[in-house]
Design a protein around this motif. Sequence first.
Motif, PDB file in Angstrom:
ATOM      1  N   GLY A 166       0.831  -1.197   0.000  1.00 27.73           N
ATOM      2  CA  GLY A 166       0.000   0.000   0.000  1.00 27.73           C
ATOM      3  C   GLY A 166       0.866   1.248   0.000  1.00 27.73           C
ATOM      4  N   GLY A 167       0.458   2.256  -0.755  1.00 32.19           N
ATOM      5  CA  GLY A 167       1.217   3.492  -0.855  1.00 32.19           C
ATOM      6  C   GLY A 167       2.227   3.507  -1.988  1.00 32.19           C
ATOM      7  N   THR A 168       2.350   2.401  -2.690  1.00 35.40           N
ATOM      8  CA  THR A 168       3.309   2.298  -3.787  1.00 35.40           C
ATOM      9  C   THR A 168       2.722   2.890  -5.064  1.00 35.40           C
ATOM     10  OG1 THR A 168       4.225   0.272  -2.846  1.00 35.40           O
ATOM     11  CG2 THR A 168       4.643   0.661  -5.189  1.00 35.40           C
ATOM     12  N   VAL A 218      -3.874   1.667  -2.727  1.00 32.57           N
ATOM     13  CA  VAL A 218      -4.491   2.086  -1.466  1.00 32.57           C
ATOM     14  C   VAL A 218      -4.085   1.172  -0.314  1.00 32.57           C
ATOM     15  CG1 VAL A 218      -6.681   2.481  -0.281  1.00 32.57           C
ATOM     16  CG2 VAL A 218      -6.404   3.210  -2.661  1.00 32.57           C
ATOM     17  N   ASN A 219      -4.248  -0.139  -0.474  1.00 32.83           N
ATOM     18  CA  ASN A 219      -3.884  -1.126   0.548  1.00 32.83           C
ATOM     19  C   ASN A 219      -3.009  -2.189  -0.094  1.00 32.83           C
ATOM     20  OD1 ASN A 219      -5.521  -0.108   2.774  1.00 32.83           O
ATOM     21  ND2 ASN A 219      -7.281  -0.766   1.566  1.00 32.83           N
ATOM     22  N   SER A 220      -2.144  -2.804   0.698  1.00 36.35           N
ATOM     23  CA  SER A 220      -1.269  -3.848   0.161  1.00 36.35           C
ATOM     24  C   SER A 220      -2.088  -4.936  -0.513  1.00 36.35           C
ATOM     25  CB  SER A 220      -0.414  -4.446   1.283  1.00 36.35           C
ATOM     26  OG  SER A 220       0.442  -3.464   1.819  1.00 36.35           O
ATOM     27  N   GLY A 240      -7.886  -4.949  -5.972  1.00 38.58           N
ATOM     28  CA  GLY A 240      -7.854  -3.928  -4.936  1.00 38.58           C
ATOM     29  C   GLY A 240      -8.103  -2.573  -5.551  1.00 38.58           C
ATOM     30  N   ALA A 241      -7.655  -1.538  -4.849  1.00 39.40           N
ATOM     31  CA  ALA A 241      -7.929  -0.172  -5.282  1.00 39.40           C
ATOM     32  C   ALA A 241      -6.635   0.592  -5.507  1.00 39.40           C
ATOM     33  CB  ALA A 241      -8.772   0.546  -4.231  1.00 39.40           C
ATOM     34  N   VAL A 242      -6.686   1.498  -6.483  1.00 33.27           N
ATOM     35  CA  VAL A 242      -5.577   2.394  -6.755  1.00 33.27           C
ATOM     36  C   VAL A 242      -6.146   3.804  -6.900  1.00 33.27           C
ATOM     37  CG1 VAL A 242      -5.604   1.985  -9.259  1.00 33.27           C
ATOM     38  CG2 VAL A 242      -3.524   2.745  -8.189  1.00 33.27           C
ATOM     39  N   ARG A 243      -5.548   4.738  -6.170  1.00 31.98           N
ATOM     40  CA  ARG A 243      -5.989   6.143  -6.219  1.00 31.98           C
ATOM     41  C   ARG A 243      -5.310   6.816  -7.395  1.00 31.98           C
ATOM     42  NH1 ARG A 243      -8.840   9.500  -3.643  1.00 31.98           N
ATOM     43  NH2 ARG A 243      -9.229   8.097  -1.916  1.00 31.98           N
ATOM     44  N   VAL A 296      -3.372  14.346  -3.998  1.00 31.55           N
ATOM     45  CA  VAL A 296      -1.947  14.536  -3.735  1.00 31.55           C
ATOM     46  C   VAL A 296      -1.445  13.378  -2.878  1.00 31.55           C
ATOM     47  CG1 VAL A 296      -0.213  16.038  -2.666  1.00 31.55           C
ATOM     48  CG2 VAL A 296      -2.160  17.041  -3.879  1.00 31.55           C
ATOM     49  N   ALA A 297      -0.319  12.793  -3.303  1.00 32.64           N
ATOM     50  CA  ALA A 297       0.304  11.704  -2.560  1.00 32.64           C
ATOM     51  C   ALA A 297       1.785  12.019  -2.368  1.00 32.64           C
ATOM     52  CB  ALA A 297       0.142  10.390  -3.312  1.00 32.64           C
TER      53      ALA A 297
END
Length: 106
Positions: free
Chosen positions: A21-23, A35-37, A44-47, A51-52
């Motif tokens: 997650g966060g990659t 979003v989550n590992s 899963g989900a990708v934003r 802003v990241a």
Amino acid sequence: MKNFVQPGDVLDYTPTAAVEGGTPVALGKRVGVVVNSLAANQLGAVRVSGVAVLPKVAADVLGQGDLVYLTAEGLITKTATSNTPAGYAAYPAAADAATVSVQLNG
């Protein structure tokens, strides 16, 4: 509106390999942030907007508004050649900064 599907700031994503997650990940010619590992082949989900804070190439100095790109190694850079458009630097980042805030292309 009968043809509305979703707001579009988060999309479904299935990685071919496990991803934390966060990659940041390349989605064709755009970038999203997981979003989550996820395990390999797990939906899963990708934003894809907003802003990241993402890891950047150490030597790059980025000014607010500079266009940024994702390298194959998963780092943000100002070098366009052979990299995926990610968005722009939401805030400046010095050469010694490990991360940069990126306004995703969406």
